[in-house]
Design a protein around this motif. Structure first.
Motif, PDB file in Angstrom:
ATOM      1  N   SER A 108     -30.612  19.920 -71.643  1.00  0.00           N
ATOM      2  CA  SER A 108     -30.143  19.126 -70.506  1.00  0.00           C
ATOM      3  C   SER A 108     -29.078  19.881 -69.721  1.00  0.00           C
ATOM      4  CB  SER A 108     -29.592  17.784 -70.994  1.00  0.00           C
ATOM      5  OG  SER A 108     -29.090  17.021 -69.918  1.00  0.00           O
ATOM      6  N   HIS A 109     -28.180  20.538 -70.435  1.00  0.00           N
ATOM      7  CA  HIS A 109     -27.120  21.340 -69.820  1.00  0.00           C
ATOM      8  C   HIS A 109     -27.729  22.499 -69.028  1.00  0.00           C
ATOM      9  CE1 HIS A 109     -22.949  23.426 -70.653  1.00  0.00           C
ATOM     10  NE2 HIS A 109     -23.278  23.440 -69.380  1.00  0.00           N
ATOM     11  N   TYR A 110     -28.686  23.177 -69.645  1.00  0.00           N
ATOM     12  CA  TYR A 110     -29.372  24.286 -68.983  1.00  0.00           C
ATOM     13  C   TYR A 110     -30.086  23.812 -67.713  1.00  0.00           C
ATOM     14  CZ  TYR A 110     -33.195  27.555 -68.072  1.00  0.00           C
ATOM     15  OH  TYR A 110     -34.096  28.397 -67.451  1.00  0.00           O
ATOM     16  N   LYS A 111     -30.821  22.715 -67.818  1.00  0.00           N
ATOM     17  CA  LYS A 111     -31.587  22.216 -66.671  1.00  0.00           C
ATOM     18  C   LYS A 111     -30.666  21.797 -65.527  1.00  0.00           C
ATOM     19  CE  LYS A 111     -35.537  20.654 -69.421  1.00  0.00           C
ATOM     20  NZ  LYS A 111     -36.292  19.470 -69.928  1.00  0.00           N
ATOM     21  N   MET A 112     -29.507  21.233 -65.863  1.00  0.00           N
ATOM     22  CA  MET A 112     -28.557  20.844 -64.829  1.00  0.00           C
ATOM     23  C   MET A 112     -28.134  22.058 -64.003  1.00  0.00           C
ATOM     24  SD  MET A 112     -24.787  19.025 -65.205  1.00  0.00           S
ATOM     25  CE  MET A 112     -24.022  20.456 -65.993  1.00  0.00           C
ATOM     26  N   HIS A 113     -27.852  23.166 -64.670  1.00  0.00           N
ATOM     27  CA  HIS A 113     -27.372  24.338 -63.937  1.00  0.00           C
ATOM     28  C   HIS A 113     -28.494  25.101 -63.252  1.00  0.00           C
ATOM     29  CE1 HIS A 113     -23.129  24.036 -64.674  1.00  0.00           C
ATOM     30  NE2 HIS A 113     -23.371  23.710 -65.921  1.00  0.00           N
ATOM     31  N   VAL A 114     -29.708  24.980 -63.745  1.00  0.00           N
ATOM     32  CA  VAL A 114     -30.836  25.511 -62.992  1.00  0.00           C
ATOM     33  C   VAL A 114     -30.996  24.715 -61.706  1.00  0.00           C
ATOM     34  CG1 VAL A 114     -33.352  25.765 -62.950  1.00  0.00           C
ATOM     35  CG2 VAL A 114     -32.063  26.423 -64.995  1.00  0.00           C
ATOM     36  N   SER A 115     -30.884  23.386 -61.808  1.00  0.00           N
ATOM     37  CA  SER A 115     -31.013  22.527 -60.632  1.00  0.00           C
ATOM     38  C   SER A 115     -29.954  22.842 -59.589  1.00  0.00           C
ATOM     39  CB  SER A 115     -30.915  21.057 -61.046  1.00  0.00           C
ATOM     40  OG  SER A 115     -31.955  20.702 -61.932  1.00  0.00           O
ATOM     41  N   ARG A 116     -28.764  23.216 -60.043  1.00  0.00           N
ATOM     42  CA  ARG A 116     -27.676  23.531 -59.125  1.00  0.00           C
ATOM     43  C   ARG A 116     -27.745  24.958 -58.593  1.00  0.00           C
ATOM     44  NH1 ARG A 116     -22.447  20.907 -62.355  1.00  0.00           N
ATOM     45  NH2 ARG A 116     -23.022  18.704 -62.047  1.00  0.00           N
ATOM     46  N   GLY A 117     -28.679  25.736 -59.107  1.00  0.00           N
ATOM     47  CA  GLY A 117     -28.790  27.119 -58.671  1.00  0.00           C
ATOM     48  C   GLY A 117     -27.847  28.062 -59.375  1.00  0.00           C
ATOM     49  N   ASN A 118     -27.206  27.598 -60.458  1.00  0.00           N
ATOM     50  CA  ASN A 118     -26.252  28.427 -61.191  1.00  0.00           C
ATOM     51  C   ASN A 118     -26.911  29.301 -62.246  1.00  0.00           C
ATOM     52  OD1 ASN A 118     -24.103  27.287 -59.798  1.00  0.00           O
ATOM     53  ND2 ASN A 118     -23.821  25.659 -61.295  1.00  0.00           N
ATOM     54  N   GLU A 119     -28.149  28.991 -62.614  1.00  0.00           N
ATOM     55  CA  GLU A 119     -28.841  29.731 -63.660  1.00  0.00           C
ATOM     56  C   GLU A 119     -30.263  30.020 -63.205  1.00  0.00           C
ATOM     57  OE1 GLU A 119     -28.555  31.945 -66.011  1.00  0.00           O
ATOM     58  OE2 GLU A 119     -27.342  30.586 -67.257  1.00  0.00           O
ATOM     59  N   THR A 120     -30.687  31.267 -63.373  1.00  0.00           N
ATOM     60  CA  THR A 120     -32.012  31.664 -62.887  1.00  0.00           C
ATOM     61  C   THR A 120     -32.908  32.214 -63.983  1.00  0.00           C
ATOM     62  OG1 THR A 120     -31.162  33.853 -62.289  1.00  0.00           O
ATOM     63  CG2 THR A 120     -31.153  32.152 -60.569  1.00  0.00           C
ATOM     64  N   ILE A 121     -32.354  32.569 -65.134  1.00  0.00           N
ATOM     65  CA  ILE A 121     -33.162  33.128 -66.217  1.00  0.00           C
ATOM     66  C   ILE A 121     -33.742  32.000 -67.068  1.00  0.00           C
ATOM     67  CG2 ILE A 121     -31.902  35.293 -66.252  1.00  0.00           C
ATOM     68  CD1 ILE A 121     -30.251  34.264 -68.569  1.00  0.00           C
ATOM     69  N   SER A 122     -34.691  32.317 -67.926  1.00  0.00           N
ATOM     70  CA  SER A 122     -35.316  31.311 -68.783  1.00  0.00           C
ATOM     71  C   SER A 122     -34.313  30.769 -69.790  1.00  0.00           C
ATOM     72  CB  SER A 122     -36.501  31.912 -69.532  1.00  0.00           C
ATOM     73  OG  SER A 122     -36.050  32.827 -70.528  1.00  0.00           O
ATOM     74  N   ALA A 123     -34.611  29.594 -70.343  1.00  0.00           N
ATOM     75  CA  ALA A 123     -33.744  29.018 -71.364  1.00  0.00           C
ATOM     76  C   ALA A 123     -33.645  29.946 -72.567  1.00  0.00           C
ATOM     77  CB  ALA A 123     -34.271  27.648 -71.790  1.00  0.00           C
ATOM     78  N   LYS A 124     -34.765  30.523 -72.969  1.00  0.00           N
ATOM     79  CA  LYS A 124     -34.770  31.437 -74.115  1.00  0.00           C
ATOM     80  C   LYS A 124     -33.811  32.599 -73.895  1.00  0.00           C
ATOM     81  CE  LYS A 124     -38.009  34.073 -77.032  1.00  0.00           C
ATOM     82  NZ  LYS A 124     -37.381  35.396 -76.977  1.00  0.00           N
ATOM     83  N   GLU A 125     -33.880  33.207 -72.714  1.00  0.00           N
ATOM     84  CA  GLU A 125     -32.990  34.342 -72.424  1.00  0.00           C
ATOM     85  C   GLU A 125     -31.545  33.884 -72.285  1.00  0.00           C
ATOM     86  OE1 GLU A 125     -32.392  37.981 -69.181  1.00  0.00           O
ATOM     87  OE2 GLU A 125     -34.087  36.594 -68.979  1.00  0.00           O
ATOM     88  N   ALA A 126     -31.334  32.737 -71.655  1.00  0.00           N
ATOM     89  CA  ALA A 126     -29.968  32.219 -71.500  1.00  0.00           C
ATOM     90  C   ALA A 126     -29.329  31.973 -72.852  1.00  0.00           C
ATOM     91  CB  ALA A 126     -29.993  30.929 -70.682  1.00  0.00           C
ATOM     92  N   PHE A 127     -30.097  31.410 -73.787  1.00  0.00           N
ATOM     93  CA  PHE A 127     -29.555  31.113 -75.114  1.00  0.00           C
ATOM     94  C   PHE A 127     -29.318  32.397 -75.907  1.00  0.00           C
ATOM     95  CE2 PHE A 127     -31.978  26.782 -75.072  1.00  0.00           C
ATOM     96  CZ  PHE A 127     -31.135  26.334 -74.074  1.00  0.00           C
ATOM     97  N   GLU A 128     -30.234  33.353 -75.787  1.00  0.00           N
ATOM     98  CA  GLU A 128     -30.110  34.600 -76.548  1.00  0.00           C
ATOM     99  C   GLU A 128     -28.949  35.461 -76.062  1.00  0.00           C
ATOM    100  OE1 GLU A 128     -34.769  35.305 -77.912  1.00  0.00           O
ATOM    101  OE2 GLU A 128     -33.958  36.376 -76.166  1.00  0.00           O
ATOM    102  N   THR A 129     -28.632  35.395 -74.778  1.00  0.00           N
ATOM    103  CA  THR A 129     -27.559  36.231 -74.217  1.00  0.00           C
ATOM    104  C   THR A 129     -26.237  35.477 -74.095  1.00  0.00           C
ATOM    105  OG1 THR A 129     -28.192  35.639 -71.937  1.00  0.00           O
ATOM    106  CG2 THR A 129     -29.222  37.597 -72.911  1.00  0.00           C
ATOM    107  N   GLU A 130     -26.232  34.228 -74.499  1.00  0.00           N
ATOM    108  CA  GLU A 130     -25.040  33.396 -74.275  1.00  0.00           C
ATOM    109  C   GLU A 130     -23.797  33.957 -74.943  1.00  0.00           C
ATOM    110  OE1 GLU A 130     -23.512  29.064 -75.764  1.00  0.00           O
ATOM    111  OE2 GLU A 130     -25.462  29.078 -74.774  1.00  0.00           O
TER     112      GLU A 130
END
Length: 294
Positions: A108-130
């Motif tokens: 839900s947190h990831y999707k919120m920031h994708v919706s806002r344009g703050n995140e552009t990479i996949s959830a898998k990559e975002a979590f792995e590089t967090e």
């Protein structure tokens, strides 16, 4: 000076705290500021202004209510907050902590920031590089990209228990709250020691949607120039926050974006949260099977 507040909802983000705020602010025994999230104890720009600023800015409207509170769901996450609250408000402060399945919370947190344009990479990559991104992140970036890290509830709660006894905390499991809101609020009233009154427990706040105009979301969440200009025309922090929330709601429409996840909920559970959930079960003295994946 009186030590306001005496109650704080400290988390967690994306776990129903906005609805809790909207319901409890109608209780006659409870005072909540017009702004839900003050961020005083976690955001350096507010903390550095001092406790007098905090109490005058957000609690000048108190009129003898028994419970004076605030709700900033990021408090559970940031390291310095427990000690700051202990030193500022004392050991008797009460806390409500709403906890959501960390897997669905992270998504839900990831999707919120994708919706806002703050995140552009996949959830898998975002979590792995967090972890590597967080290592050099400032406060604002840390708040934005801590998709997985915010879900380590056991580690966070242990930090709070170094300063406050367990009986100061009332834990609400989000999934149980959704199924039985009336009893959830009854239990919160019991915990806070306030009267039982009829509250509109079925209202829904902060609904999920998509932005009508991406540029407005950019202005709200990323443009530092606009933020500086807004301070000139709206010197009051309370007014700026209320305007920001009003504009956010106006710019949100019902809908669903397509998200590039590339990882399943079961994989997220196994890879990131299985151990912490087991530790949390021990801390709380209860099972959390409703968060587990076969």
């Amino acid at each position: 000076m009186k030590k306001y507040p005496n109650f704080i909802c400290i988390g967690s983000a994306k776990a129903g705290t906005t609805t809790l705020y909207d319901v409890l602010k109608d209780h006659p025994d409870v005072y909540l500021p017009p702004i839900k999230e003050t961020h005083f104890f976690d955001d350096p720009k507010y903390w550095n202004r001092g406790i007098e600023f905090y109490q005058e800015e957000y609690f000048s409207g108190v009129q003898g209510e028994k419970i004076i509170g605030e709700m900033t769901p990021s408090y559970i996450y940031f390291d310095d907050v427990p000690k700051r609250i202990f030193d500022s408000l004392g050991k008797d402060t009460k806390f409500v902590l709403m906890l959501r399945n960390p897997v669905t919370r992270a998504l839900s947190h990831y999707k919120m920031h994708v919706s806002r344009g703050n995140e552009t990479i996949s959830a898998k990559e975002a979590f792995e590089t967090e972890a590597s991104r967080l290592a050099e992140a400032d406060y604002q970036t840390r708040a934005r990209i801590s998709f997985i890290d915010r879900g380590y509830y056991a580690a966070q709660l242990k930090r709070w228990l170094e300063f406050f006894p367990f009986e100061n905390f009332h834990i609400v499991i989000f999934e149980e709250y959704i199924k039985d809101k009336a009893n959830t609020y009854f239990d919160i009233e019991e915990f806070l020691g306030i009267s039982h009154v009829d509250l509109n427990t079925e209202q829904r706040s902060n609904y999920t949607g998509i932005p009508r105009h991406r540029w407005i979301d950019h202005v709200l969440y990323r443009s530092t120039l606009i933020q500086k200009v807004s301070k000139v025309f709206m010197p009051s922090e309370k007014i700026r926050k209320k305007f920001k929330m009003w504009l956010k709601n106006k710019n949100t429409k019902v809908g669903q974006l397509e998200f590039n996840l590339q990882i399943s909920e079961a994989e997220i559970f196994d890879k990131y949260f299985k151990k912490d959930i087991a530790e949390l079960e021990t801390l709380l003295g209860r099972d959390l099977d409703l968060w587990k994946y076969s």
